[in-house]
Scaffold this motif. Structure first.
Motif, short mmCIF file in Angstrom:
data_model
loop_
_atom_site.label_atom_id
_atom_site.label_comp_id
_atom_site.label_asym_id
_atom_site.label_seq_id
_atom_site.Cartn_x
_atom_site.Cartn_y
_atom_site.Cartn_z
N GLU A 36 6.01 8.26 6.19
CA GLU A 36 6.66 8.91 6.91
C GLU A 36 7.03 7.26 7.07
N GLN A 37 6.07 6.22 7.25
CA GLN A 37 6.63 4.87 7.56
C GLN A 37 7.12 3.76 6.63
N GLY A 38 7.78 4.08 6.08
CA GLY A 38 8.60 3.37 4.57
C GLY A 38 8.22 2.53 4.38
N LEU A 39 5.93 2.90 3.86
CA LEU A 39 5.55 1.66 2.71
C LEU A 39 6.37 1.55 1.50
N SER A 40 6.55 3.04 0.87
CA SER A 40 6.85 3.14 -0.66
C SER A 40 8.61 1.94 -1.03
N VAL A 41 9.30 2.07 0.05
CA VAL A 41 10.11 0.88 0.26
C VAL A 41 9.17 -0.34 -0.33
N GLU A 42 9.19 -0.76 0.41
CA GLU A 42 8.33 -1.85 -0.05
C GLU A 42 6.93 -2.32 -0.90
N PHE A 43 6.11 -0.76 -1.08
CA PHE A 43 5.59 -1.05 -2.66
C PHE A 43 5.68 0.08 -3.36
N SER A 44 5.36 -0.37 -4.79
CA SER A 44 5.70 0.83 -5.77
C SER A 44 4.02 1.70 -5.20
N ALA A 45 4.14 3.22 -6.02
CA ALA A 45 2.80 3.92 -5.74
C ALA A 45 1.67 3.26 -6.59
N GLU A 46 1.83 2.73 -7.48
CA GLU A 46 0.79 2.48 -8.61
C GLU A 46 0.02 1.05 -7.85
N GLU A 47 1.04 -0.26 -7.40
CA GLU A 47 0.58 -1.05 -6.17
C GLU A 47 -0.65 -0.53 -4.73
N VAL A 48 -0.14 0.84 -4.75
CA VAL A 48 -0.79 1.53 -3.34
C VAL A 48 -2.00 1.87 -3.94
N VAL A 49 -1.97 2.71 -5.28
CA VAL A 49 -3.63 3.08 -5.42
C VAL A 49 -4.33 2.17 -5.98
N ASP A 50 -4.01 1.18 -6.69
CA ASP A 50 -4.88 -0.16 -7.04
C ASP A 50 -5.18 -0.74 -5.68
N LEU A 51 -4.57 -1.08 -4.20
CA LEU A 51 -5.16 -0.85 -3.32
C LEU A 51 -6.38 0.05 -2.44
N ILE A 52 -5.99 1.09 -2.98
CA ILE A 52 -6.48 1.97 -2.36
C ILE A 52 -8.15 2.06 -3.18
N ARG A 53 -7.96 1.78 -4.47
CA ARG A 53 -9.49 1.68 -5.33
C ARG A 53 -9.66 0.87 -4.56
N ALA A 54 -9.19 -0.55 -4.65
CA ALA A 54 -10.04 -1.57 -4.34
C ALA A 54 -10.67 -1.76 -3.14
N ARG A 86 3.61 -7.56 5.76
CA ARG A 86 2.89 -7.38 7.28
C ARG A 86 2.75 -5.80 7.35
N TYR A 87 2.95 -5.13 5.41
CA TYR A 87 2.75 -3.53 5.37
C TYR A 87 1.48 -3.68 4.69
N LEU A 88 0.95 -4.76 3.97
CA LEU A 88 -0.16 -4.96 3.65
C LEU A 88 -2.01 -5.22 4.47
N GLU A 89 -1.33 -5.93 5.49
CA GLU A 89 -1.62 -5.78 6.79
C GLU A 89 -2.12 -4.93 7.52
N GLN A 90 -1.95 -4.24 7.04
CA GLN A 90 -1.41 -2.30 7.69
C GLN A 90 -3.02 -1.62 6.83
N ILE A 91 -2.65 -1.98 5.49
CA ILE A 91 -3.34 -1.11 4.45
C ILE A 91 -4.65 -1.61 5.76
N LEU A 92 -5.14 -3.22 5.04
CA LEU A 92 -6.30 -3.36 5.16
C LEU A 92 -7.11 -2.76 6.36
N GLU A 93 -6.68 -2.38 7.24
CA GLU A 93 -7.09 -2.20 8.56
C GLU A 93 -6.86 -0.42 8.52
N SER A 94 -6.23 0.57 7.78
CA SER A 94 -5.88 1.15 8.04
C SER A 94 -7.14 2.24 7.36
N SER A 95 -6.89 3.26 7.79
CA SER A 95 -7.97 4.63 6.80
C SER A 95 -7.19 5.54 6.05
N LEU A 96 -7.65 6.17 5.25
CA LEU A 96 -7.00 7.25 3.90
C LEU A 96 -5.46 7.55 4.83
#
Length: 815
Positions: A778-796, A759-769
């Motif tokens: 604030e919403q616990g994304l860091s609990v489910e994803f590592s920083a590098e995983e989020v960075v890779d998704l942002i770059r994509a 569900r967090y990945l769904e929110q990432i796909l439809e969210s702004s930076l």
């Protein structure tokens, strides 16, 4: 030089004599030059005069001709002026003519408009009068004339060109049509009436209705014709069918408080008698025949076919599924009682076929399927209740007096069990994951208190209620003593309750009767062994003692079960209807648990019981592995969702995702009747977790995700997320109010470990930076994803920019 200049001036040329051009010109030489030039001029003038005198006659003629031409020009100008004046006069006449024609056309249009207006007014007046007449008929309850006049007025209304007038008249027509239709339906209710009370359901179809109309001879046929003219016949037919269904359906089930037990026709009324007593299948068959024949004989033509087919479609499936299927006895001695019912069903099916009622095929199929149904009832399934207690220690069961008493308690036949409920026994199982076969046998076992009780299937209870086998010997079908409970919903969780400070949660799963036969045979062999061991000289005086060999019979029986069951359960030929691998899993676990309940058997068969438990878990683990592989293969067809917005890849991805959703839903529907709710949630949750984890990985592996691809991926993930409905259940409420809405709670997060990550990945796909940073901080994304995983998704997802760099820096630095 003077002559040269004079010649040059006369010829209009420039002197080209070298001497002339190079001669010196001074004040003294100018006068002679001027004089010479003057002489040349005079000579030239004389020559011109001489020549002019010679051509004077020609010039006079030219002058005369010029005057003639000038006169002709003046005359042409006058003619042109007169032509222009004439043209202007003609144009003035033409303009006057056009203006007159316009006035004529205007007058003609006015006349045509007035005539059309007059016709429209007359038409509106006629329609208004007709509508008023219809209204008058309706008020006087002259329904037939009103229904004859009203439908034809709509064509006249549609012919009115004025939108406003047409709209007003249409509304008036609709109101009258609605009122007339309502009154005709009321009149039809008097002709065709169905009602229910505590004593009976009454259906009345009469030729004449109420006497409230001016025409007391109005018939049901006239009423139906009137409704047909108003295009309300089909709606009325459906309403009658629904009223019959609402009155009849609640009294067709065996568990209804009052059941239809008889049908009596009194004049134009059919009375279906209600009673709290159990009805027999033959009674229900006769009631069904009486109801359909009554409709066939009494219903008018326009109501006959639809009403007959609707009631047959309602009644006959209930008759087959609830009454006829359960009327087939199990014992051979009772099969003779089935002959009369079978002949009655055949005759009824023939009559239905004559009426072109397709449900006659259902009765034919039931008759043809009697042998298979009888075999299936010989291999019945039932629900086993698992009760979990938490919150306090459970008091130990009182010790039994003797081993014989313990054996008799555990292995008594049905006749003995009828004397009193069996004492609940405790079972020791592994922790939640080990109990379902998720881990190895070496893990420490966690004790939990369970009590298992069997429940008859509804078919069994119905069979007893119908009187089949009332005289059957209770010992004819040996089975372990199991506490009988009222029939419950298939594999459901009952509300938790508290007993002596202990929270009790109950759920059910389905087993076949195969474990009971095995347990019964083991029980008989063990009792025989004890009898022989108690007095060996009494049975085998002149031969070797077989007691030692008999000790191995239970082990051999369990080994045979493990060897044969995997093939017999799944080959589709041994059982009708076919069983599945999970049926074998439930049977094996149940068999092992029941053997553990008997202390003597637990001691003698401990190793075999452990092997049987491990065998069950292997069966379950193998089934899940197969299903995971199927789902993985389906998802592999999406090819990592690369190019999911371009054809043909888009269609391939859509097919892959929809196939996964359909497959998981079909598995849930199939397994829900077999597994307990918690086990079902773990099984489906494990498979869904495999799908979600693989989708997350494949999306993370995408190096570039465009906006259209992001939206497409969101749609795919939404389809998978909608499977959360498989994990919803009503919230427990001990005292629900009558008008209280049922609230659903989801347990998907309990069974699907990657659900929040998905569900967090769904929110990432439809969210702004900015929104992604908020999710991280604030919403616990860091609990489910590592920083590098989020960075890779942002770059994509986002193109290179200062904002992207700032977001990546903030996520990596944690600020």
């Amino acid at each position: 030089m003077a002559d040269t200049l004079a010649i040059a001036i006369q010829d209009g040329t420039f002197p080209d004599n070298e001497g002339t051009l190079s001669s010196e010109l001074n004040a003294a030489s100018i006068p002679p030059l001027l004089e010479s030039i003057q002489h040349a001029k005079d000579d030239l003038g004389s020559v011109v005069k001489s020549i002019s005198k010679e051509g004077a006659g020609d010039i006079d003629r030219w002058i005369a001709q010029a005057k003639v031409v000038q006169h002709d020009i003046a005359r042409c100008k006058e003619d042109a002026r007169q032509i222009v004046e004439e043209h202007e006069r003609v144009e003035a006449l033409r303009s006057t003519s056009n203006e007159s024609q316009s006035k004529v056309n205007l007058l003609e249009n006015e006349i045509a408009f007035n005539e059309a207006l007059q016709r429209q007014i007359n038409s509106i007046s006629d329609i208004s009068s007709a509508l008023n007449q219809v209204d008058s008929h309706i008020r006087q309850r002259q329904l037939i004339p009103a229904s004859q006049a009203l439908p034809g007025l709509m064509a006249s209304i549609n012919a009115i060109p004025s939108d406003l007038s047409r709209s007003l008249l249409t509304n008036i027509h609709a109101d009258l049509s609605q009122t007339l239709t309502r009154q005709l339906k009321d009149e039809l209710d008097c002709h065709c009436h169905v009602s229910v009370n505590n004593e009976a359901i009454q259906l009345s179809i009469s030729g004449h209705g109420s006497q409230t109309t001016d025409d007391p001879s109005i018939s049901i046929e006239d009423t139906l014709h009137s409704l047909e003219r108003l295009s309300a016949l089909q709606e009325t037919q459906q309403a009658i069918s629904k009223r019959i269904e609402a009155c009849l359906l609640p009294h067709l089930h065996t568990r209804s408080k009052s059941i239809v037990v008889a049908a009596h026709e009194d004049g134009s009324t059919l009375r279906l008698v209600l009673s709290q007593e159990r009805a027999q299948p033959l009674q229900m068959l006769e009631i069904s025949r009486s109801l359909l024949r009554y409709i066939h004989d009494r219903a008018p033509p326009k109501l006959h076919d639809p009403l007959l087919h609707d009631v047959a479609a309602l009644l006959l499936p209930q008759l087959v599924e609830i009454w006829l299927d359960t009327a087939i006895p199990v014992d051979l001695d009772q099969l003779k009682e089935l002959d009369e019912l079978q002949e009655q069903v055949k005759g009824f099916a023939g009559w239905l076929r004559d009426q072109n009622i397709k449900e006659a095929d259902d009765l034919d199929e039931w008759v043809n399927a009697i042998p298979n149904t009888w075999l299936a009832k010989r291999r019945t399934t039932r629900q086993v209740e698992r009760v979990e207690r938490q919150g306090a220690e459970v008091e130990p069961e009182p010790e039994r007096n003797t081993a014989d008493d313990a054996w008799a308690e555990n292995w008594a036949d049905d006749e003995d069990s009828a004397k009193g409920p069996a004492q609940q026994s405790e079972e020791t199982t592994d922790d939640s994951s080990d109990a379902w076969g998720f881990d190895t046998d070496d893990q420490a076992e966690q004790p939990q208190n369970f009590t298992e009780r069997s429940h008859k299937e509804p078919d069994e209870e119905d069979g007893e209620a119908w009187g089949w086998g009332d005289d059957e010997d209770a010992t004819a079908k040996p089975s372990p003593t199991l506490k009988k409970q009222p029939s419950l919903n298939a594999n459901g969780i009952t509300a938790s309750r508290t007993q002596n400070g202990v929270d009790v949660l109950t759920e059910h799963y389905t087993i076949t009767d195969i474990p009971d036969y095995i347990l019964a045979q083991i029980g008989r062999d063990t009792l025989d062994l004890r009898t022989i061991q108690a007095s060996p000289r009494s049975y085998f005086r002149s031969s070797a003692d077989p007691a030692k060999g008999m000790q191995f019979l239970p082990m051999l029986m369990l080994a045979m079960f493990r060897a044969v069951a995997p093939t017999a359960y799944t080959d589709g030929k041994s059982f009708e209807p076919p069983l599945s691998t999970l049926n074998l899993y439930n049977d094996a676990l149940y068999l092992a648990q029941r053997l553990e309940e008997n202390p003597d058997l637990l001691k003698a068969l401990n190793a075999d019981i452990q092997i049987l438990t491990k065998f069950a878990r292997q069966i379950y683990s193998s089934e899940l592995s197969i299903q995971r592989q199927i789902l993985t293969d389906l998802l592999d067809n999406a090819q990592g969702f690369v190019g999911c917005t371009r054809q043909p890849n888009a269609s391939v991805c859509e097919t892959a995702v929809s196939s996964i959703v359909d497959y998981l839903r079909s598995l849930h529907a199939q397994w829900s009747s077999i597994l307990s709710p918690s086990h079902l949630g773990q099984s489906i949750g494990s498979l869904l977790n495999t799908v979600m984890s693989k989708m997350i990985k494949e999306i993370e592996d995408m190096e570039d995700i465009s906006e259209p691809e992001s939206q497409k991926l969101l749609s795919f993930m939404a389809q998978i997320s909608n499977l959360e409905s498989l994990f919803t259940s009503p919230t427990a409420n001990a005292c629900p109010l009558p008008d209280q809405e049922e609230h659903l709670q989801s347990s998907i997060a309990v069974y699907v470990s990657s659900f929040f990550r998905f569900r967090y990945l769904e929110q990432i796909l439809e969210s702004s930076l900015v929104e992604i940073r908020y999710l991280w901080e604030e919403q616990g994304l860091s609990v489910e994803f590592s920083a590098e995983e989020v960075v890779d998704l942002i770059r994509a997802l986002f193109a290179e920019s200062i904002h992207r760099r700032n977001a990546i820096h903030a996520i990596r630095s944690g600020t």
